[in-house]
Design an enzyme around this catalytic site. Structure first.
Site, PDB file in Angstrom:
ATOM      1  N   GLN A  88      79.997 -68.565   7.208  1.00  0.00           N
ATOM      2  CA  GLN A  88      81.191 -68.087   7.902  1.00  0.00           C
ATOM      3  C   GLN A  88      80.790 -67.423   9.207  1.00  0.00           C
ATOM      4  O   GLN A  88      79.794 -66.711   9.256  1.00  0.00           O
ATOM      5  CB  GLN A  88      81.910 -67.036   7.048  1.00  0.00           C
ATOM      6  CG  GLN A  88      82.468 -67.574   5.761  1.00  0.00           C
ATOM      7  CD  GLN A  88      83.126 -66.459   4.958  1.00  0.00           C
ATOM      8  OE1 GLN A  88      82.558 -65.389   4.793  1.00  0.00           O
ATOM      9  NE2 GLN A  88      84.319 -66.719   4.458  1.00  0.00           N
ATOM     10  N   HIS A 117      89.612 -58.777   8.701  1.00  0.00           N
ATOM     11  CA  HIS A 117      88.617 -59.826   8.449  1.00  0.00           C
ATOM     12  C   HIS A 117      88.993 -60.956   9.389  1.00  0.00           C
ATOM     13  O   HIS A 117      90.160 -61.294   9.473  1.00  0.00           O
ATOM     14  CB  HIS A 117      88.694 -60.401   7.039  1.00  0.00           C
ATOM     15  CG  HIS A 117      88.729 -59.409   5.919  1.00  0.00           C
ATOM     16  ND1 HIS A 117      87.791 -59.417   4.921  1.00  0.00           N
ATOM     17  CD2 HIS A 117      89.591 -58.429   5.592  1.00  0.00           C
ATOM     18  CE1 HIS A 117      88.078 -58.481   4.034  1.00  0.00           C
ATOM     19  NE2 HIS A 117      89.171 -57.863   4.421  1.00  0.00           N
ATOM     20  N   CYS A 131      82.336 -59.318   3.230  1.00  0.00           N
ATOM     21  CA  CYS A 131      83.022 -58.058   3.493  1.00  0.00           C
ATOM     22  C   CYS A 131      82.485 -56.865   2.693  1.00  0.00           C
ATOM     23  O   CYS A 131      82.375 -55.782   3.266  1.00  0.00           O
ATOM     24  CB  CYS A 131      84.539 -58.188   3.389  1.00  0.00           C
ATOM     25  SG  CYS A 131      85.159 -59.247   2.108  1.00  0.00           S
TER      26      CYS A 131
END
Length: 639
Positions: free
Chosen positions: A384, A518, A337
RNA sequence: GCCAGCAUAGCUCAGUUGGCCAGAGCAGCUGAUUUGUAAUCAGCGGGUCGGGGGUUCGAAUCCCUCUGCUGGCUCCA
């Protein structure tokens, strides 16, 4: 007389002071023998506790979850009785029933209880069960209860008593064992026919690692020996689906001591599977307006100081990477992020550009505690399927719902029917764990709660499970052994945009702060695949499996024809390999079955002459001969 | 990180109370066989008994330590 209303709506009049057991007996002796506990006016009671007012009554047997819970809780008491007999002076913590049995936390002082000691404890439990002692409930004053445990010298029970009000304290006694307990319990120890103590583990008193570590003994028990045998068999079967075992057998991934613990290495077949999953998601995301990016594996330490990750996790994570410059430090990225925030900040944004959806299969590194590492489910380096959506506050709800839809699409495509959607909120007792203002948190939490309610998603709520920067909606799925893992996650974040001072220009020509979502529908490729392996037992869906078919020539005379078949299938995007080993057809079939290759194409003289293949389906058997064209059509049906 | 265990050939496992060159099956290699729907036959190679240190005349076996793994606990951005 009092009126007892049964679940079917019928009402029975019984004398005041009658128990659930009395009512059961009046229905049938057989039922009475099986009653373990009962729900009286919505509260689970001992079956033999007297009822003195009109009541609704539901009887619980082994077939009810509440019945099992009572049975296992009583088994925990039986184990405690055995432990006191075998280890005089042992101190007891808590001993509840759990989903798959029960445990008791004990402090045996200097004595070590290990798995080797379990058979002796089991034996003692069986001996005590055969005494067929009643579980007897008794109200006791707080003073008397305290006196009892002071006499016994059990500080844990005394600590538990501190939290209890006088007048609500009960003791339960069976045989020579008395425990502080609110109950309920089964009527008699004689019902516990089969006991298996599974393992021992360390467990901190009251779940706090600053406290004394106690020994937790896990067990399971059944009313019939046969049920225990079946349960143990089920466990054995579940172990065969363990992704660590299947991952090695199917050549999907490996670990190496030299590379390092918790650092998975994807082998060609596992990687093929992983790539296909990623492609599937890439396509879904493209349809939904995501843009892919790539960011580096490291970033300056200051980046994570800004995001707050460094303060929160810096000490317990991989330590900064030094460079020839003494004042320069980089971190392995533990999250994507901050990098994505920098992408947003790279140029000015108009409200017309939003939402901006930035996606990346980003590999991150986290120094998980050594004792936590677990196959692919908990690792130190993982990828991820990350994305961050930057949007206006007005767009938040719609974006959240879009992500929810994407996540459900992914779970459905994978055939994961049984999942729990968990809303993970702040721990109200521990505000220092979180960054950002109360207003931001409240906005984010209500966004999640409202959105899930709007679509009618059934959720559970857990306090204290939020990320440090915002609340989450987590999708939890169980592995082969019933352990729950978080896969997909959607997080609403007002805080990082603030920390990175992100802005867009609104219709009013003024700067505004975006909201950030997110999200990761898989969670991580590693953990997702671990669950996929366990849920499918290694038999992956045809579209996903690394090798869809194996061509098995009957003898090497047909190898040439096999290659023709392979080429023909490749033109239809059907992938597989030829097993041209010098082995019998029986052997090739057996090996292919064990590798869980979905389709076997057997090719001998007949097929080579007729431009055909004989089709065999893994786990099913022979489907007969068909032409290549027929097989291609058949294959498309299977997809 | 903590508690309890485990670590013998690529895999699954034997290895008696410390005692002769550490064994088996499968896999692998070589050869024979040219095979019709879940294991063809024969021969061969392969282990510093997880690493290091110690006790002992002697250690796979006992002790210490490190690494990795298993089941939990704590943690999980």
């Amino acid at each position: 007389m009092i009126n007892i209303t049964l679940p079917d709506g019928s009402v029975r009049q019984v004398e005041s002071g009658s128990s659930a057991m009395d009512v059961a007996k009046s229905i049938s002796e057989g039922l009475a023998r099986n009653v373990l506990s009962a729900k009286v006016n919505g509260e689970v009671w001992d079956a033999n506790r007297p009822m003195t007012t009109d009541a609704t009554l539901q009887l619980f047997t082994w077939n009810d979850k509440d019945g099992k819970t009572t049975f296992w809780h009583s088994s925990a008491h039986l184990m405690a009785e055995a432990l006191e007999a075998l280890y005089p002076g042992i101190k007891l913590g808590i001993g509840p029933a759990i989903d798959t049995g029960f445990y008791y936390d004990v402090d045996a002082g200097d004595r070590v209880i290990s798995t080797n000691d379990l058979p002796a404890i089991e034996k003692k439990m069986q001996e005590l069960a055969r005494q067929k002692n009643d579980y007897v409930r008794k109200d006791i004053s707080k003073a008397d209860a305290v006196a009892y445990f002071e006499e016994k010298g059990d500080q844990y029970k005394l600590e538990l008593l501190e939290g209890l009000e006088d007048g609500e304290i009960t003791f339960y006694t069976q045989g020579g064992f008395t425990d502080l307990c609110r109950g309920p319990h089964i009527p008699n120890t004689g019902t516990i026919k089969a006991v298996k103590l599974m393992n021992v583990a360390g467990a901190y008193w009251r779940g706090d690692e600053k406290n004394q570590q106690m020994t937790r003994i896990y067990g399971v028990s059944f009313p019939k020996q046969k049920e225990l045998t079946e349960y143990l068999h089920l466990l054995e079967e579940a172990k065969k689906r363990d992704h660590r075992k299947l991952g090695a057998e199917l050549d999907l991934f490996m670990f190496s001591d030299r590379v390092g613990a918790g650092l998975p290495i994807w082998l060609p077949k596992g990687n093929a599977l992983r790539e296909r999953l990623m492609n599937f998601l890439r396509e879904e995301q493209e349809k939904r307006g995501y843009k892919m990016v790539t960011t580096p594996h490291i970033g300056k330490k200051e980046l994570y100081v800004t995001s707050g990750h460094y303060e929160k996790y810096g000490e317990d994570s991989f330590q900064p990477i030094k460079t020839p410059r003494v004042d320069e430090e980089f971190l392995l990225k533990p999250m994507n992020c901050p990098h994505h925030c920098e992408i947003f900040a790279h140029r000015p944004h108009s409200y017309r550009d939003l939402p901006l959806r930035i996606a990346e299969f980003g590999t991150v590194y986290r120094y998980e505690q050594s004792g936590e590492l677990h196959g692919l489910s908990r690792v130190r380096g993982f990828t991820q399927d990350d994305a961050h959506i930057f949007c206006t506050p007005d767009q938040l709800k719609e974006e959240f719902l879009n992500v929810l839809d994407l996540t459900e699409t992914v779970l459905k495509k994978m055939g994961f029917e049984e999942f729990t959607a968990q809303i993970s909120l702040r721990d109200p007792d521990n505000p220092s764990k979180y960054i950002g203002s109360t207003e931001n948190w409240e906005a984010a939490e209500s966004a999640i709660i409202n959105a899930t309610q709007e679509v009618g998603l059934s959720t559970t709520t857990e306090l204290g499970e939020a990320a440090f920067y915002g609340p989450k909606l987590d999708f939890m799925i169980k592995d082969a052994l019933g352990r729950s893992w978080q896969l997909g996650t959607i997080q609403v974040d007002y805080n990082l945009p603030e920390r990175f001072e992100l802005e867009y220009i609104g219709a009013d020509n003024k700067a505004h702060r975006p909201v950030m979502i997110h999200r990761a529908p898989f969670g991580s490729m590693e953990r997702f695949i671990s669950i996929l392996i366990e849920n499918t037992a290694g038999k992956f869906p045809l579209w996903l499996t690394p090798e869809q078919y194996a061509i098995l020539p009957i003898s090497d005379k047909f190898n040439g024809y096999c290659e023709e078949v392979q080429q023909a299938l490749a033109t239809h995007d059907i992938r597989g390999f030829i097993d041209d080993r010098n082995e019998t057809i029986g052997r090739k079939i057996r090996d292919t079955e064990l590798k869980k290759i979905p389709i076997m194409l057997i090719v001998g003289e007949k097929e080579a002459e007729g431009n055909a293949v004989s089709v065999r389906i893994q786990g099913e058997g022979d489907k007969g001969a068909m032409s290549i064209e027929e097989f291609v059509a058949y294959f498309k049906e299977l997809l």
